[in-house]
Motif scaffolding. Structure first.
Motif, PDB file in Angstrom:
ATOM      1  N   PHE A   5       0.847  -1.190   0.000  1.00 14.55           N
ATOM      2  CA  PHE A   5       0.000   0.000   0.000  1.00 14.55           C
ATOM      3  C   PHE A   5       0.883   1.241   0.000  1.00 14.55           C
ATOM      4  O   PHE A   5       1.730   1.420   0.895  1.00 14.55           O
ATOM      5  N   GLU A   6       0.711   2.088  -1.001  1.00 10.94           N
ATOM      6  CA  GLU A   6       1.516   3.307  -1.154  1.00 10.94           C
ATOM      7  C   GLU A   6       0.577   4.514  -1.271  1.00 10.94           C
ATOM      8  O   GLU A   6      -0.351   4.499  -2.069  1.00 10.94           O
ATOM      9  N   LYS A   7       0.822   5.530  -0.457  1.00 14.87           N
ATOM     10  CA  LYS A   7      -0.094   6.674  -0.403  1.00 14.87           C
ATOM     11  C   LYS A   7      -0.014   7.562  -1.639  1.00 14.87           C
ATOM     12  O   LYS A   7      -0.978   8.264  -1.959  1.00 14.87           O
ATOM     13  N   SER A   8       1.127   7.557  -2.350  1.00 11.09           N
ATOM     14  CA  SER A   8       1.251   8.380  -3.549  1.00 11.09           C
ATOM     15  C   SER A   8       0.944   7.552  -4.789  1.00 11.09           C
ATOM     16  O   SER A   8       0.548   6.395  -4.684  1.00 11.09           O
ATOM     17  N   GLN A   9       1.146   8.148  -5.952  1.00 10.37           N
ATOM     18  CA  GLN A   9       0.900   7.406  -7.182  1.00 10.37           C
ATOM     19  C   GLN A   9       2.176   6.793  -7.758  1.00 10.37           C
ATOM     20  O   GLN A   9       2.143   6.185  -8.828  1.00 10.37           O
ATOM     21  N   TYR A  10       3.300   6.950  -7.044  1.00 11.97           N
ATOM     22  CA  TYR A  10       4.583   6.467  -7.549  1.00 11.97           C
ATOM     23  C   TYR A  10       5.197   5.443  -6.595  1.00 11.97           C
ATOM     24  O   TYR A  10       4.978   5.494  -5.390  1.00 11.97           O
ATOM     25  N   THR A  11       5.983   4.523  -7.173  1.00 15.47           N
ATOM     26  CA  THR A  11       6.737   3.560  -6.360  1.00 15.47           C
ATOM     27  C   THR A  11       8.189   3.579  -6.779  1.00 15.47           C
ATOM     28  O   THR A  11       8.529   3.969  -7.902  1.00 15.47           O
TER      29      THR A  11
END
Length: 454
Positions: A37-43
């Motif tokens: 789960f990542e809060k932004s749109q980038y990894t």
């Protein structure tokens, strides 16, 4: 290779530590269910590269992205869910509460093993005008993209940077390259509080030589705002007119959402972990900028937010989750920074650290050339070493110069990691040729001087 595919691994945070761990688990356990789960749109992007994107040295932000969410999903079968913010952790029931930002709804997700890799958050002061247009904090790729777009669209001419650490200095360089008039406000008497004051003064002088107006020993009080846009930075001594503000006031572990979870926090609110990156609770690990680590020189737990540490601890956490016995030994606090033609590097402990620890120490500072004196292009380089009296054990080092400071610090970092003395450093068989070094490398010259002093 371990083939156990039982149990769901949930990872909070999709950048360096989180995705390093996820990739390691996938390599060891090809059939394991992994959700990130990542809060932004980038990894998996390089936050350290943001200033170079702002300056134009890196042309597009896509170049800073190592692997996209789609790549992780399609090539590695890692279920990455972007724009999902984890609100809380419930260890008693092995679950986390999540906000789906796009759908604007919350839900619970169960886990068998959990890794917290939420990184650090930039400090943003709660002062009048902080939310005005033109005030930027730089901690994520998205924040860097927003700043670059503002520079393109609004064409600001004056910039004020608040904070004299790594981000502040790198952003000063970026904005100078873009042609802005740059001022920097710092509440400390010198920039770079991670250096001793005498070395920090050298960096302050270097920045003035580059054309940066420094306002040192001044505390930020507020921002002046006209029609919703920032127009000035108000300190305890003056108001500095500006078109844009960049906050580089440091960061803290992103762990506020863990309150009430029972997960133990330590230095500066970072998560306490052991060498395998395990927390005090079963089946929960932590890695990266949200976690503590051991300082190999002081033997104290510290919080140091750097990409190198995040990637390494992420791999160790992933190995541990996959059932391996990997250990992260600790750090010596090595860091480098570039400001136009100047390189600034440090490792180990500072004088104030040694004074707090009650260690009897001595220091020596030398200025030498980076190449043989007769070889064209030689630059000055200043090396400061700190060593324990009597034993001669190296305790720390700082290097400032126009070339090769960044890599020479690695010699000292290696020496600190392996508990070497000044005599050991002098005995090292370092490379020599006139284009690269004098016969006595500056690091060894400093060691030689300090041995004579103690």
């Amino acid at each position: 290779m371990k083939q156990n595919s039982e149990g769901k691994v949930v990872i909070i945070g999709g950048d360096a530590a989180g995705m390093s761990a996820a990739s390691k688990i996938r390599r060891e356990q090809p059939n394991r269910e992994i959700i990130v789960f990542e809060k932004s749109q980038y990894t998996s992007y390089s936050a350290c590269g943001v200033p170079y994107y702002i300056s134009g040295t890196v042309e597009t932000f896509d170049e800073l992205i190592v692997r996209s969410p789609a790549t992780f999903r399609q090539k590695y079968n890692i279920d990455v869910r972007t724009e999902h913010l984890v609100l809380s952790v419930d260890p008693e029931n092995n679950r986390i509460n999540i906000l789906d930002k796009k759908a604007d709804k919350t839900f619970w997700e169960n886990y068998d093993q959990l890794l917290i890799a939420t990184g650090a958050k930039a400090f943003c002061p709660d002062l009048p005008g902080t939310n005005a247009e033109g005030v930027f904090g730089i901690s994520t790729l998205k924040s860097g993209i927003n700043l670059e777009r503002y520079l393109e669209e609004k064409k600001p001419r004056k910039a004020v940077i608040v904070g004299g650490g790594y981000i502040g200095l790198e952003m000063a360089e970026a904005l100078l390259i873009r042609g802005l008039n740059v001022s920097l406000v710092n509440r400390q008497p010198q920039v770079m509080n991670t250096l001793d004051p005498d070395m920090g003064a050298m960096v302050s002088d270097a920045m003035r030589n580059l054309g940066v107006s420094l306002y040192l020993g001044e505390e930020l009080k507020a921002f002046s705002v006209i029609d919703g846009k920032v127009s000035g930075v108000i300190t305890d001594k003056r108001t500095i007119e500006t078109d844009i503000v960049v906050l580089g006031m440091g960061s803290s572990p992103n762990t506020d959402f863990l309150k009430g979870s029972g997960i133990a926090l330590g230095m500066r609110g970072a998560i306490k972990v052991n060498g395998q990156m395990q927390t005090n609770l079963p089946n929960i690990w932590a890695a990266g900028d949200c976690a503590e680590t051991l300082h190999l020189v002081s033997k104290m737990h510290v919080h140091i937010a750097l990409g190198t540490i995040a990637n390494k601890t992420g791999v160790v956490a992933g190995s541990s989750i996959a059932g391996e016995k990997a250990i992260f030994p600790g750090v010596v606090g090595t860091a480098v920074c570039k400001v136009c033609k100047y390189e600034v590097a440090r490792t180990g402990l500072l004088e104030r650290d040694l004074q707090k620890l009650g260690i009897d120490y001595a220091t020596a500072t030398i200025t030498a050339l980076t190449r043989a004196h007769y070889y064209p292009g030689a630059k000055n380089i200043t090396v400061k070493l700190l060593a324990e009296k009597n034993s001669g054990r190296l305790l720390g080092g700082q290097i400032i110069g126009e070339e090769d400071a960044a890599k020479r610090i690695d010699v000292l970092a290696t020496a600190l990691t392996h508990n070497l003395t000044l005599q050991n450093i002098m005995d090292l068989d370092l490379s020599y040729a006139p284009p690269f070094s004098p016969v006595w490398d500056p690091v060894q010259t400093a060691a030689r001087k300090l041995i004579n002093d103690i």
